[in-house]
Design a protein around this motif. Structure first.
Motif, PDB file in Angstrom:
ATOM      1  N   LEU A  83       1.167   6.475  -6.668  1.00 61.12           N
ATOM      2  CA  LEU A  83       0.056   7.384  -6.959  1.00 61.12           C
ATOM      3  C   LEU A  83       0.489   8.836  -6.817  1.00 61.12           C
ATOM      4  CD1 LEU A  83      -2.933   5.574  -5.195  1.00 61.12           C
ATOM      5  CD2 LEU A  83      -2.620   5.915  -7.646  1.00 61.12           C
ATOM      6  N   GLU A  84       1.262   9.119  -5.752  1.00 58.54           N
ATOM      7  CA  GLU A  84       1.741  10.490  -5.559  1.00 58.54           C
ATOM      8  C   GLU A  84       2.654  10.915  -6.703  1.00 58.54           C
ATOM      9  OE1 GLU A  84       3.582  10.369  -1.753  1.00 58.54           O
ATOM     10  OE2 GLU A  84       1.681  10.336  -0.630  1.00 58.54           O
ATOM     11  N   ALA A  85       3.519   9.969  -7.135  1.00 55.71           N
ATOM     12  CA  ALA A  85       4.413  10.283  -8.259  1.00 55.71           C
ATOM     13  C   ALA A  85       3.600  10.523  -9.530  1.00 55.71           C
ATOM     14  CB  ALA A  85       5.395   9.136  -8.474  1.00 55.71           C
ATOM     15  N   ASN A  86       2.578   9.659  -9.744  1.00 56.87           N
ATOM     16  CA  ASN A  86       1.723   9.835 -10.917  1.00 56.87           C
ATOM     17  C   ASN A  86       0.956  11.151 -10.859  1.00 56.87           C
ATOM     18  OD1 ASN A  86       2.477   7.386 -12.034  1.00 56.87           O
ATOM     19  ND2 ASN A  86       0.818   6.247 -11.074  1.00 56.87           N
ATOM     20  N   LEU A 120       1.069  14.018 -13.473  1.00 63.59           N
ATOM     21  CA  LEU A 120      -0.135  14.561 -14.105  1.00 63.59           C
ATOM     22  C   LEU A 120      -0.203  16.073 -13.958  1.00 63.59           C
ATOM     23  CD1 LEU A 120      -2.825  11.904 -13.089  1.00 63.59           C
ATOM     24  CD2 LEU A 120      -1.976  12.361 -15.385  1.00 63.59           C
ATOM     25  N   GLU A 121       0.146  16.561 -12.753  1.00 59.24           N
ATOM     26  CA  GLU A 121       0.124  18.005 -12.523  1.00 59.24           C
ATOM     27  C   GLU A 121       1.142  18.707 -13.417  1.00 59.24           C
ATOM     28  OE1 GLU A 121       0.820  18.374  -8.376  1.00 59.24           O
ATOM     29  OE2 GLU A 121      -1.213  17.769  -7.794  1.00 59.24           O
ATOM     30  N   ALA A 122       2.327  18.070 -13.539  1.00 56.41           N
ATOM     31  CA  ALA A 122       3.355  18.653 -14.408  1.00 56.41           C
ATOM     32  C   ALA A 122       2.880  18.666 -15.862  1.00 56.41           C
ATOM     33  CB  ALA A 122       4.652  17.868 -14.279  1.00 56.41           C
ATOM     34  N   ASN A 123       2.269  17.535 -16.284  1.00 54.90           N
ATOM     35  CA  ASN A 123       1.742  17.468 -17.650  1.00 54.90           C
ATOM     36  C   ASN A 123       0.632  18.486 -17.870  1.00 54.90           C
ATOM     37  OD1 ASN A 123       3.456  15.387 -18.365  1.00 54.90           O
ATOM     38  ND2 ASN A 123       2.009  13.778 -17.809  1.00 54.90           N
ATOM     39  N   GLN A 124      -0.206  18.671 -16.820  1.00 53.03           N
ATOM     40  CA  GLN A 124      -1.291  19.650 -16.917  1.00 53.03           C
ATOM     41  C   GLN A 124      -0.737  21.056 -17.098  1.00 53.03           C
ATOM     42  OE1 GLN A 124      -4.473  19.092 -17.120  1.00 53.03           O
ATOM     43  NE2 GLN A 124      -5.105  21.224 -17.169  1.00 53.03           N
ATOM     44  N   LEU A 183       0.826  -1.207   0.000  1.00 51.38           N
ATOM     45  CA  LEU A 183       0.000   0.000   0.000  1.00 51.38           C
ATOM     46  C   LEU A 183       0.862   1.259   0.000  1.00 51.38           C
ATOM     47  CD1 LEU A 183      -2.819  -0.984   2.524  1.00 51.38           C
ATOM     48  CD2 LEU A 183      -3.081  -0.586   0.074  1.00 51.38           C
ATOM     49  N   GLU A 184       1.928   1.242   0.799  1.00 49.41           N
ATOM     50  CA  GLU A 184       2.821   2.399   0.840  1.00 49.41           C
ATOM     51  C   GLU A 184       3.480   2.622  -0.516  1.00 49.41           C
ATOM     52  OE1 GLU A 184       5.482   1.507   3.994  1.00 49.41           O
ATOM     53  OE2 GLU A 184       4.020   1.934   5.596  1.00 49.41           O
ATOM     54  N   ALA A 185       3.887   1.497  -1.148  1.00 50.52           N
ATOM     55  CA  ALA A 185       4.501   1.612  -2.477  1.00 50.52           C
ATOM     56  C   ALA A 185       3.494   2.164  -3.482  1.00 50.52           C
ATOM     57  CB  ALA A 185       5.016   0.247  -2.933  1.00 50.52           C
TER      58      ALA A 185
END
Length: 248
Positions: free
Chosen positions: A101-104, A108-112, A94-96
């Protein structure tokens, strides 16, 4: 040693009493007491044996039950340990996943942001190109208008020459209180107020006539309104002729 002697004596007495009982003889009081004691002793021995056997059976069953409980406890402990390891493994997973998810999310925010920046850049380019295109179109229209104006102005000048008019001067873009006229052609004793349109409308005829009145005032010469253009319907020509506007 004395205990064994007493036991043998007691056993002998019991045998004698048993013989008397077998023969049907009456027992003395002390013999009756001995028989009663003997019977009670035998009963106690029997009960003691039964008790010992019951205790041994209970011990066996308790031992078996305890062994089963211990086995169950051991199995339960192993199961708990296995579950604990599984929970720890799931927690790590779950931690991984959370980190992934946080990295994704960051990606996503960077891509946005990148998309927004690209969209803004594209919008700016589109706006810039649109403005340039509009400017180019306006310039083209202006150039076409100038070409058309020059073409039709030459037509008007040719028309005047054929009428025998002597052109003294040509003033372009003359302002009047009623708006600008394309040209004022100055001849001897009169001026021609010229309006050039790609498509001549009835309103254009009215406008050139009203502006000719103002030009006449400012030039101090008789002003004749002239309308010309690429497209002029018969009804427009008829209307212009009817109100004194020359069509070329």
């Amino acid at each position: 040693m004395s205990g064994e002697i007493i036991s043998r004596w007691f056993a002998g007495k019991i045998d004698e009493i048993a013989a008397k009982i077998t023969e049907g003889k009456t027992l003395a009081p002390d013999e009756s007491t001995m028989v009663l004691y003997y019977l009670m002793k035998e009963e106690v021995v029997k009960e003691s044996v039964k008790t010992r056997e019951a205790v041994r059976d209970l011990e066996t069953r308790l031992t078996s039950r305890i062994d089963a409980v211990e086995r169950n406890l051991t199995a339960g402990q192993k199961s708990l340990e296995a579950n604990q390891k599984s929970l720890e493994a799931n927690q790590k997973s779950l931690e991984a996943n959370q980190k992934s998810l946080e990295a994704n999310q960051k990606s996503l925010e960077a891509n946005q942001k990148s998309l927004e920046a690209n969209q803004k850049s594209l919008d700016n380019k589109i706006d810039s190109n649109y403005a340039k295109l509009n400017k180019a179109i306006e310039q083209l229209r202006s150039d076409l208008g100038l070409v058309a104006e020059e073409t039709f102005m030459n037509r008007v000048l040719g028309f005047l020459e054929r009428k025998g008019e002597k052109v003294v001067d040509v003033d372009r873009g003359v302002e009047t209180p009623r708006g600008e006229v394309d040209a004022v052609i100055v001849c001897e004793g009169k001026v021609y107020v010229v309006e050039v349109k790609l498509k001549v409308e009835l309103s254009d005829v009215d406008e050139v006539k009203s502006r000719a009145v103002e030009v006449e005032k400012s030039y101090g010469l008789k002003a004749l309104p002239v309308i010309t253009g690429a497209r002029m319907g018969k009804h427009v020509k008829t209307y212009a002729t009817g109100i004194g506007v020359i069509t070329v």
